[in-house]
Design an enzyme around this catalytic site. Structure first.
Site, PDB file in Angstrom:
ATOM      1  N   GLU A 149       5.134  19.298   6.005  1.00  0.00           N
ATOM      2  CA  GLU A 149       4.559  19.271   7.344  1.00  0.00           C
ATOM      3  C   GLU A 149       4.396  20.700   7.874  1.00  0.00           C
ATOM      4  O   GLU A 149       5.200  21.584   7.623  1.00  0.00           O
ATOM      5  CB  GLU A 149       5.410  18.445   8.295  1.00  0.00           C
ATOM      6  CG  GLU A 149       6.754  19.050   8.664  1.00  0.00           C
ATOM      7  CD  GLU A 149       7.391  18.331   9.841  1.00  0.00           C
ATOM      8  OE1 GLU A 149       6.676  17.669  10.590  1.00  0.00           O
ATOM      9  OE2 GLU A 149       8.615  18.449   9.992  1.00  0.00           O
ATOM     10  N   GLN A 150       3.316  20.894   8.621  1.00  0.00           N
ATOM     11  CA  GLN A 150       2.989  22.229   9.111  1.00  0.00           C
ATOM     12  C   GLN A 150       3.621  22.540  10.460  1.00  0.00           C
ATOM     13  O   GLN A 150       3.685  23.700  10.854  1.00  0.00           O
ATOM     14  CB  GLN A 150       1.467  22.380   9.237  1.00  0.00           C
ATOM     15  CG  GLN A 150       0.729  22.381   7.910  1.00  0.00           C
ATOM     16  CD  GLN A 150      -0.678  22.895   8.047  1.00  0.00           C
ATOM     17  OE1 GLN A 150      -0.947  23.865   8.750  1.00  0.00           O
ATOM     18  NE2 GLN A 150      -1.607  22.241   7.373  1.00  0.00           N
ATOM     19  N   SER A 162      11.677  20.116   5.135  1.00  0.00           N
ATOM     20  CA  SER A 162      11.402  19.206   6.242  1.00  0.00           C
ATOM     21  C   SER A 162      11.690  17.771   5.851  1.00  0.00           C
ATOM     22  O   SER A 162      11.698  17.422   4.668  1.00  0.00           O
ATOM     23  CB  SER A 162       9.937  19.315   6.670  1.00  0.00           C
ATOM     24  OG  SER A 162       9.657  20.595   7.196  1.00  0.00           O
ATOM     25  N   GLY A 212       6.425  12.544  27.078  1.00  0.00           N
ATOM     26  CA  GLY A 212       6.669  13.947  26.750  1.00  0.00           C
ATOM     27  C   GLY A 212       5.358  14.630  26.449  1.00  0.00           C
ATOM     28  O   GLY A 212       4.545  14.119  25.664  1.00  0.00           O
ATOM     29  N   CYS A 246      13.308  18.640  15.771  1.00  0.00           N
ATOM     30  CA  CYS A 246      13.804  17.274  15.923  1.00  0.00           C
ATOM     31  C   CYS A 246      14.793  16.892  14.835  1.00  0.00           C
ATOM     32  O   CYS A 246      15.455  15.856  14.941  1.00  0.00           O
ATOM     33  CB  CYS A 246      12.642  16.287  15.936  1.00  0.00           C
ATOM     34  SG  CYS A 246      11.708  16.240  14.396  1.00  0.00           S
ATOM     35  N   ASN A 247      14.900  17.702  13.781  1.00  0.00           N
ATOM     36  CA  ASN A 247      15.845  17.328  12.717  1.00  0.00           C
ATOM     37  C   ASN A 247      16.641  18.501  12.167  1.00  0.00           C
ATOM     38  O   ASN A 247      17.173  18.408  11.081  1.00  0.00           O
ATOM     39  CB  ASN A 247      15.109  16.616  11.569  1.00  0.00           C
ATOM     40  CG  ASN A 247      13.899  17.389  11.093  1.00  0.00           C
ATOM     41  OD1 ASN A 247      13.951  18.609  10.973  1.00  0.00           O
ATOM     42  ND2 ASN A 247      12.805  16.703  10.837  1.00  0.00           N
ATOM     43  N   ARG A 248      16.728  19.588  12.923  1.00  0.00           N
ATOM     44  CA  ARG A 248      17.556  20.700  12.458  1.00  0.00           C
ATOM     45  C   ARG A 248      17.887  21.633  13.622  1.00  0.00           C
ATOM     46  O   ARG A 248      17.133  21.763  14.590  1.00  0.00           O
ATOM     47  CB  ARG A 248      16.857  21.500  11.361  1.00  0.00           C
ATOM     48  CG  ARG A 248      15.807  22.482  11.831  1.00  0.00           C
ATOM     49  CD  ARG A 248      15.226  23.313  10.698  1.00  0.00           C
ATOM     50  NE  ARG A 248      14.555  22.470   9.738  1.00  0.00           N
ATOM     51  CZ  ARG A 248      15.001  22.282   8.493  1.00  0.00           C
ATOM     52  NH1 ARG A 248      16.085  22.899   8.068  1.00  0.00           N
ATOM     53  NH2 ARG A 248      14.355  21.489   7.667  1.00  0.00           N
TER      54      ARG A 248
END
EC number: 1.2.1.70
Length: 470
Positions: free
Chosen positions: A114-115, A109, A189, A50-52
């Site tokens: 975060e895992q 992250s 989702g 979601c961010n990379r």
């Protein structure tokens, strides 16, 4: 062959750029096929979260591989090359491995520690492997990265708060709504992020979860998971999204769809229908946690009265995304230690063919000399010939033992490949096979033709230099 990384992340680009570059699960196989069809890339893996978006490619030349990956991302995103490279970062060889280890550890992250990123790397590897896009180089790199991530999470407290993008978003939602206990949530989702949202909502004591998904079967499975947590749950088709929103206090979206799933018109209807909803709601704000990339919630929704939108851009500024300094330092120490082990192993693996070639050359020389002995002394009895052969082989083995053992030891040290190259030159092993490896100074001359001013970013390439803009 070396690993090239070209990436764009929350550290180097605004959300608007990330949305354009985002690679869905459906896009990934096609893009990997295109890379494998190019002339300089032999292995490829795409990590998209979601961010990379990060492309890992095994290339035979830095310049050629960079041009091919840059062309791929430019065509996929529709961004002009200068706009893309302004937000890109490049890592090569050792720096690419270091970066992936940091990513797997949660150090890079948005929510440090975060895992979930571990499962995303595992998924990226599995997807590439299913396409036969993974060879020895990426296999060893990805597997080592997963081990590094597991070690960081087991040996440090970097994730002791259990933070993730979902948990930080829900904490922000609580600031608007108060406690979530007894309230109604909609999860749009049913993928991995949706499952994480259900788990966090259940732990927060949510009263009811409505799972909305394009495929009703997947929605039902996730709703069953919510029920197993003791939460009242219902699965709904995407066509009933407005109805579900009318009942909701908080809506968590994480679809990965291209284009808005929640539109301004949908939200207007949902707000108008709140009093008539099948799942009635008291008067309160409606909070959207938009965790999709590209965005799931139309931008204009945030301007509606009584509506709050918490998206990736909001979460980038949240102080809860940080981790304790001591835990972060411990994680970085583990990454550095594991990187040294990985590189030593890679250097030793690179010298193995040279050692094997040297021993093969020695064996060929011994056999040639024994044949010459046979021609000169044809009457030599077999026992005597066998004894001579054993003696010659022992002598050769003893002569080769020290240099072959030592060259393996030296190969594990920085610059150790020069010893293997010396062996190849001295014993004429595979003449010309020792290929030049691009050094940072050389790369500065290579990026110009492509228009990527990335030499500084590459030569830095160290943990903590967070995605310098190209």
């Amino acid at each position: 062959m070396s690993v090239l990384l070209v990436g764009i992340s929350h550290r180097s680009a605004p959300v608007a750029v990330l949305e354009k570059v985002a690679i869905t699960d459906a896009d990934r196989p096609k893009l990997i096929d295109r890379m494998l069809a190019s002339s300089h890339i032999s292995e490829a893996m795409i990590v998209s979260t979601c961010n990379r978006v990060e492309v890992y490619a095994v290339v035979d030349a830095f310049h050629g591989g960079l041009a091919e990956v840059g062309d791929l991302l430019t065509k996929h995103s529709g961004l002009p090359l200068p706009d893309l490279t302004k937000h890109a970062y490049v890592r090569y060889s050792e720096a690419a491995a270091e970066h992936l280890f940091a990513v797997a550890s949660g150090l890079d992250s948005m929510v440090v520690g975060e895992q979930q990123v571990l499962s995303q790397i595992r998924g990226a590897y599995a997807s590439a492997d299913a396409q036969q896009a993974v060879g020895r180089t990426l296999h060893e790199l990805a597997q080592h990265a997963l081990r590094v991530g597991k070690r960081v999470h087991s040996e440090t407290g970097i994730d002791r708060a259990g933070a993730s993008v979902v948990s930080v978003a829900l904490d922000r939602a609580k600031q608007v709504l108060g406690e979530l206990a007894g309230r109604t949530a909609v999860v749009v989702g049913a993928g991995a992020m949706g499952g994480l949202a259900v788990a966090h909502l259940s732990r927060a004591g949510i009263g009811r979860i409505l799972v909305v998904n394009r495929t009703i079967e997947r929605a039902r499975r996730l709703a069953e998971t919510a029920s197993s947590y003791g939460v009242e749950s219902t699965a709904l088709e995407l066509s009933r999204l407005t109805e579900a929103m009318a009942a909701a206090d908080v809506v968590v979206t994480c679809t990965g769809a291209v284009g808005a799933v929640v539109t301004l018109a949908d939200t207007h209807r949902a707000l108008a229908d709140r009093d008539r909803a099948e799942f009635p709601a008291t008067e309160r704000p409606l909070v959207f946690c938009d965790l999709g990339l590209p965005r799931d919630v139309e931008h204009a929704v945030a301007g509606l009265p009584g509506v709050a939108v918490i998206d990736i851009e909001t979460l980038q500024r949240d102080p809860a995304a940080g981790a304790a300094a001591d835990d972060t330092a411990a994680a970085r120490s583990i990454v550095a230690d594991e990187l040294a082990k990985y590189l030593a192993g890679q250097r030793m693996a690179e010298v193995t063919p040279t050692v094997a070639a040297l021993r093969q050359r020695a064996a060929e020389v011994v056999e040639a000399e024994l044949l010459r002995l046979d021609s000169r002394l044809p009457s030599l009895a077999d026992p005597e010939r066998d004894e001579v052969a054993r003696t010659v082989r022992r002598v050769v083995d003893k002569l080769l033992h020290a240099p072959t053992v030592r060259v393996k030891q030296l190969a594990s040290t920085p610059g150790g490949d020069s010893y293997a190259e010396a062996l190849r030159e001295l014993f004429e092993l595979k003449p010309g096979a020792a290929q030049a490896v691009a050094a940072p100074m050389e790369i500065s001359t290579l990026t110009g033709d492509l228009g990527l001013g990335l030499a500084d970013d590459f030569t830095a390439g160290h943990l903590g230099e967070e995605g310098k803009s190209a």
